[in-house]
Design an enzyme around this catalytic site. Structure first.
Site, mmCIF file in Angstrom:
data_model
loop_
_atom_site.group_PDB
_atom_site.id
_atom_site.type_symbol
_atom_site.label_atom_id
_atom_site.label_comp_id
_atom_site.label_asym_id
_atom_site.label_seq_id
_atom_site.Cartn_x
_atom_site.Cartn_y
_atom_site.Cartn_z
ATOM 1 N N CYS A 10 0.869 -1.174 0.000
ATOM 2 C CA CYS A 10 0.000 0.000 0.000
ATOM 3 C C CYS A 10 0.909 1.227 0.000
ATOM 4 O O CYS A 10 2.118 1.116 0.159
ATOM 5 C CB CYS A 10 -0.855 0.019 1.255
ATOM 6 S SG CYS A 10 -1.625 -1.562 1.600
ATOM 7 N N ARG A 20 0.902 1.546 -5.891
ATOM 8 C CA ARG A 20 1.161 0.643 -4.768
ATOM 9 C C ARG A 20 -0.088 -0.100 -4.310
ATOM 10 O O ARG A 20 -0.011 -1.066 -3.558
ATOM 11 C CB ARG A 20 1.707 1.430 -3.575
ATOM 12 C CG ARG A 20 3.003 2.120 -3.807
ATOM 13 C CD ARG A 20 4.167 1.287 -3.428
ATOM 14 N NE ARG A 20 4.022 0.641 -2.143
ATOM 15 C CZ ARG A 20 4.961 -0.076 -1.570
ATOM 16 N NH1 ARG A 20 6.103 -0.227 -2.163
ATOM 17 N NH2 ARG A 20 4.771 -0.647 -0.411
ATOM 18 N N TRP A 79 -3.954 -1.801 -0.733
ATOM 19 C CA TRP A 79 -4.107 -3.086 -1.419
ATOM 20 C C TRP A 79 -4.466 -4.059 -0.303
ATOM 21 O O TRP A 79 -3.651 -4.330 0.578
ATOM 22 C CB TRP A 79 -2.778 -3.471 -2.066
ATOM 23 C CG TRP A 79 -2.822 -4.700 -2.916
ATOM 24 C CD1 TRP A 79 -3.092 -4.774 -4.249
ATOM 25 C CD2 TRP A 79 -2.561 -6.047 -2.491
ATOM 26 N NE1 TRP A 79 -3.030 -6.076 -4.670
ATOM 27 C CE2 TRP A 79 -2.708 -6.873 -3.624
ATOM 28 C CE3 TRP A 79 -2.243 -6.639 -1.272
ATOM 29 C CZ2 TRP A 79 -2.531 -8.254 -3.579
ATOM 30 C CZ3 TRP A 79 -2.068 -8.008 -1.217
ATOM 31 C CH2 TRP A 79 -2.203 -8.806 -2.369
ATOM 32 N N ASN A 114 1.428 -0.042 6.456
ATOM 33 C CA ASN A 114 1.736 -1.050 5.433
ATOM 34 C C ASN A 114 2.340 -2.247 6.146
ATOM 35 O O ASN A 114 3.129 -2.076 7.080
ATOM 36 C CB ASN A 114 2.783 -0.532 4.440
ATOM 37 C CG ASN A 114 2.217 0.499 3.498
ATOM 38 O OD1 ASN A 114 1.009 0.749 3.493
ATOM 39 N ND2 ASN A 114 3.091 1.098 2.705
ATOM 40 N N GLY A 115 2.051 -3.455 5.655
ATOM 41 C CA GLY A 115 2.617 -4.650 6.278
ATOM 42 C C GLY A 115 1.542 -5.446 6.988
ATOM 43 O O GLY A 115 0.345 -5.231 6.775
ATOM 44 N N GLU A 173 7.787 -15.025 -19.333
ATOM 45 C CA GLU A 173 7.589 -13.594 -19.075
ATOM 46 C C GLU A 173 6.506 -13.011 -20.003
ATOM 47 O O GLU A 173 5.673 -12.217 -19.580
ATOM 48 C CB GLU A 173 8.928 -12.854 -19.247
ATOM 49 C CG GLU A 173 8.881 -11.354 -19.073
ATOM 50 C CD GLU A 173 8.302 -10.892 -17.737
ATOM 51 O OE1 GLU A 173 8.126 -11.699 -16.804
ATOM 52 O OE2 GLU A 173 7.989 -9.692 -17.636
ATOM 53 N N LYS A 184 3.096 -11.241 -18.652
ATOM 54 C CA LYS A 184 2.691 -9.873 -19.012
ATOM 55 C C LYS A 184 1.254 -9.877 -19.526
ATOM 56 O O LYS A 184 0.454 -9.041 -19.140
ATOM 57 C CB LYS A 184 3.585 -9.290 -20.121
ATOM 58 C CG LYS A 184 4.921 -8.723 -19.750
ATOM 59 C CD LYS A 184 4.956 -7.539 -18.856
ATOM 60 C CE LYS A 184 4.865 -7.891 -17.418
ATOM 61 N NZ LYS A 184 6.020 -8.190 -16.654
ATOM 62 N N GLU A 218 -1.349 -10.586 -16.636
ATOM 63 C CA GLU A 218 -1.550 -9.591 -15.574
ATOM 64 C C GLU A 218 -2.268 -8.333 -16.052
ATOM 65 O O GLU A 218 -3.021 -7.750 -15.274
ATOM 66 C CB GLU A 218 -0.294 -9.273 -14.762
ATOM 67 C CG GLU A 218 0.900 -8.817 -15.456
ATOM 68 C CD GLU A 218 2.081 -8.557 -14.503
ATOM 69 O OE1 GLU A 218 1.931 -8.445 -13.290
ATOM 70 O OE2 GLU A 218 3.189 -8.439 -15.042
ATOM 71 N N HIS A 274 3.798 -32.929 -23.520
ATOM 72 C CA HIS A 274 3.678 -33.767 -22.326
ATOM 73 C C HIS A 274 2.398 -33.427 -21.552
ATOM 74 O O HIS A 274 2.331 -33.601 -20.343
ATOM 75 C CB HIS A 274 4.920 -33.612 -21.441
ATOM 76 C CG HIS A 274 6.153 -34.114 -22.116
ATOM 77 N ND1 HIS A 274 6.441 -35.450 -22.251
ATOM 78 C CD2 HIS A 274 7.150 -33.459 -22.749
ATOM 79 C CE1 HIS A 274 7.571 -35.600 -22.922
ATOM 80 N NE2 HIS A 274 8.029 -34.383 -23.237
ATOM 81 N N LYS A 303 2.273 -2.981 -6.943
ATOM 82 C CA LYS A 303 3.626 -2.923 -7.481
ATOM 83 C C LYS A 303 4.643 -3.725 -6.672
ATOM 84 O O LYS A 303 5.470 -4.418 -7.222
ATOM 85 C CB LYS A 303 4.070 -1.461 -7.588
ATOM 86 C CG LYS A 303 5.429 -1.267 -8.227
ATOM 87 C CD LYS A 303 5.433 -1.700 -9.672
ATOM 88 C CE LYS A 303 6.796 -1.653 -10.295
ATOM 89 N NZ LYS A 303 6.835 -2.438 -11.539
#
Ligand code: M6R
Length: 614
Positions: free
Chosen positions: A2, A27, A80, A106-107, A487, A491, A494, A510, A609
């Site tokens: 956050c 954030r 968040w 935050n946390g 990657e 991308k 998300e 497989h 982020k």
């Protein structure tokens, strides 16, 4: 995950906090709020589910501006959600039971349930589901007439991670901020001070900043900042200069931060590699690594620890280290590392790879590796971040602030740094001067090659048009193209919310091949590099199952001409550079698919982020 801001000075705190929050919205953006005060008005708070814009509208509706009621101190938060759904009630700030103390946090407070029960027994009642409200009530319970003393006493009872800012109308010109595992940075100015969880919130306010360290508690007043630890012992922290350009934290005419950051890559990569090639010795100069040739000769293995996009960069790095430096290397998911009793020896070099330098799992893995005696270093973008500090040695990316939630320029700079790391280690071991020279030449061409890819934007946007309605797709590649496939798929998922899976091209048959059909396309990375012919065979297998194939290939390469149903052709570069060129093309592809689908590219749902919780 956050964003925190705080301000105390002579200006309008509401406006300053909103501006800071807007810069931190990457954030977290599911709810937002502010608490403000001044000498006369007591503590006022407004918060809401939704974005900072929603909060601003609510403020305009509910707090009509009055010249007699200007608030000069305040704290704000953009969230968040971790504890409790995004809602008005769960949004920060949270108040204590008296309504005189406000906290943004935050946390995660890990022992919040025990503290909650204890406080309930003492008669406290709670309105939200958050651990932060528990902390606000705990501070109230510890309050004996001085906020600093109350915050320190409360923090001594708390387990977990926090970055907090606390405000009370009992001491209206003062903010108390503290950090333990979640960053807090102080901005120093004349007659005013600002605090934030991340430096981008401060760039227009000041360039003079102080990064708090774990267990620091700061008393922030307009003309005075004092820092002590939770045991109330004074500590000295240096003032650092924030060398970011203000425009780096702004969109600068681009529709999205993500697009701006994709376009910035020729420059960010130039900043990453510039001045780091030693043409006389055919090697790379990575001074921050702080290792001697003798140290390098003694290293028996390299372990790269990271999450998400940084893990994919780590995977590319592990291939470089084996190919170029001839040293066993493995990339590991940081989230699992410490739980599976890793076998680490003092001959291991552990490299933590993190854009933010704050990812909780990577930080915890670093601590485990240090504890087991490895030589631990970091590859970070954010200067002074927790991982950069804990590793004490490492390489900064110098990619500039990355605001877009989807990581782009950090990935390409991480890959470039790892190529230079492999070159440096290789030259201290068995890599010849001739090969070193060739690699220096290849590395120096990266910015120009990326410029050529970025110039294909329009072409890539046209290809994206064909894929915007897909339901699900696969990305495949081999060797250096395998991490690129991972990657590329990350991308796409998300930012466009489309299901996409990255697979090693050999793995497709497989199992996943069972899913291939007309409406499940495959993106095949078959640029000119070892293994390309085998990927071409896999492409044929996909087409035999009616999957349309988008081939990412090298311009002029006859082996891959007229094979795929759609194609993106890229400049011919060394196969060591191709993970960078191909990834940039796939960043643009994902960006355009998401744009055409009308997705909120800079605020993808459920993401934030930097992930500072496990
Ligand atoms: O800051 P870090 O590089 O440690 O972050 C790791 C991941 O959280 C991050 O790469 C994430 O996967 C991005 N959203 C990817 O675009």
């Amino acid at each position: 995950m956050c964003g925190i801001v705080g301000y105390t000075g002579q200006c309008d705190a509401v406006e300053t906090l909103l501006n800071g929050l807007k810069r931190l919205e990457y954030r977290g953006y599911d709810s937002a709020g502010i608490a403000v005060t001044n000498e006369q008005s007591g503590l006022q708070m407004l918060k809401t589910a939704g974005t900072v814009d929603t909060l601003e509208e609510k403020i305009q509706r509910e707090w009509p501006t009055s010249p007699d009621q200007r608030f000069t101190s305040g704290i704000g938060h953009t969230r968040w959600a971790t504890h409790g759904a995004p809602s008005d009630i769960n949004a920060h700030p949270h108040l204590d039971g008296s309504g005189h103390i406000a906290v943004v946090h935050n946390g995660i407070i890990e022992n919040h349930k025990d503290i909650h029960s204890h406080l309930e027994e003492l008669g406290h009642t709670f309105s939200s589901e958050t651990d932060t409200e528990v902390l606000a009530h705990l501070i109230q319970e510890c309050y004996e007439g001085e906020l600093l003393q109350a915050v320190c006493a409360a923090l001594q009872k708390v387990e977990g991670a926090y970055g907090i800012a606390v405000l009370t109308d009992y001491e209206p010109e003062k903010l108390i901020v503290a950090r333990h595992g979640s960053p807090i940075v102080l901005g120093v100015n004349d007659n005013a001070a600002m605090v934030a969880s991340d430096a981008p919130a401060l760039v227009t306010f000041t360039r003079r900043v102080i990064y708090l360290q774990d267990n620091d508690v700061a008393v922030v007043q307009p003309n005075d900042i004092t820092i002590r630890n939770v045991n109330n012992v004074p500590v000295r922290r240096e003032i650092s200069h924030l060398d970011w350009d203000v425009t780096a934290a702004q969109k600068g005419g681009y529709e999205h931060f993500m697009l701006k950051e994709i376009y910035e890559q020729p420059e960010s990569l130039q900043n990453t590699v510039g001045g780091r090639l030693d043409w006389d010795l055919g090697t790379a100069v990575l001074a921050g690594l702080n290792v001697t040739p003798r140290d390098i000769a003694d290293i028996q293995r390299v372990i790269l620890l990271a999450c998400g996009t940084s893990l994919h960069a780590g995977l590319v790095g592990s291939f470089y280290l084996q190919d170029i430096a001839d040293i066993p290397a493995q990339a590991e998911q940081a989230g699992e590392f410490r739980y599976r009793n890793p076998i680490i020896t003092t001959d291991d070099l552990v490299v933590a790879v993190s854009q933010s330098g704050e990812t909780a799992d990577t930080l915890a893995a670093v601590r485990e590796a240090k504890h087991k005696g490895a030589l631990v270093s970091g590859i970070c973008n954010v200067v002074g971040s927790s991982i950069a500090r804990e590793t004490e040695r490492g390489v900064y990316l110098h990619a500039g602030p990355e605001i877009g939630v989807a990581s782009t320029k950090a990935f390409t700079s991480q890959v470039a740094v790892m190529l230079m790391l492999a070159l440096k280690m290789g030259r201290c071991r068995r890599l010849s001067r001739r090969h070193g020279d060739a690699l220096c030449r290849a590395i120096s061409t990266i910015p120009e090659a990326i410029q050529a890819v970025v110039e294909k934007d329009r072409e890539i946007a046209e290809v994206a048009q064909k894929f915007k309605d897909l339901r699900s797709c696969f990305y495949i590649g081999r060797g250096y193209a395998y991490p690129v496939a991972l990657e590329g798929a990350l991308k796409l998922k998300e930012i466009s919310y489309l299901h996409a899976e990255g697979y090693h091209a050999a793995e497709l048959k497989h199992g996943p091949i069972a899913l291939l059909q007309e409406d499940v396309p495959v993106v095949a990375i078959m640029t000119d590099m070892p293994g390309k012919e085998k990927t071409v065979s896999n492409v044929r297998e996909c087409q035999a199952r009616y999957s349309p194939v988008l081939g990412v290939r090298t311009e002029g390469d006859e082996d891959t001409a007229d094979i795929a149903d759609y194609e993106i052709s890229l400049p011919d570069v060394s196969h060591y550079i191709s993970p960078i060129t191909t990834t940039v093309a796939l960043q643009l592809f994902a960006y355009h698919v998401a744009r055409l689908r009308g997705c909120d590219i800079d605020k993808p749902r459920n993401l934030a982020k930097s992930v500072t919780v496990e």
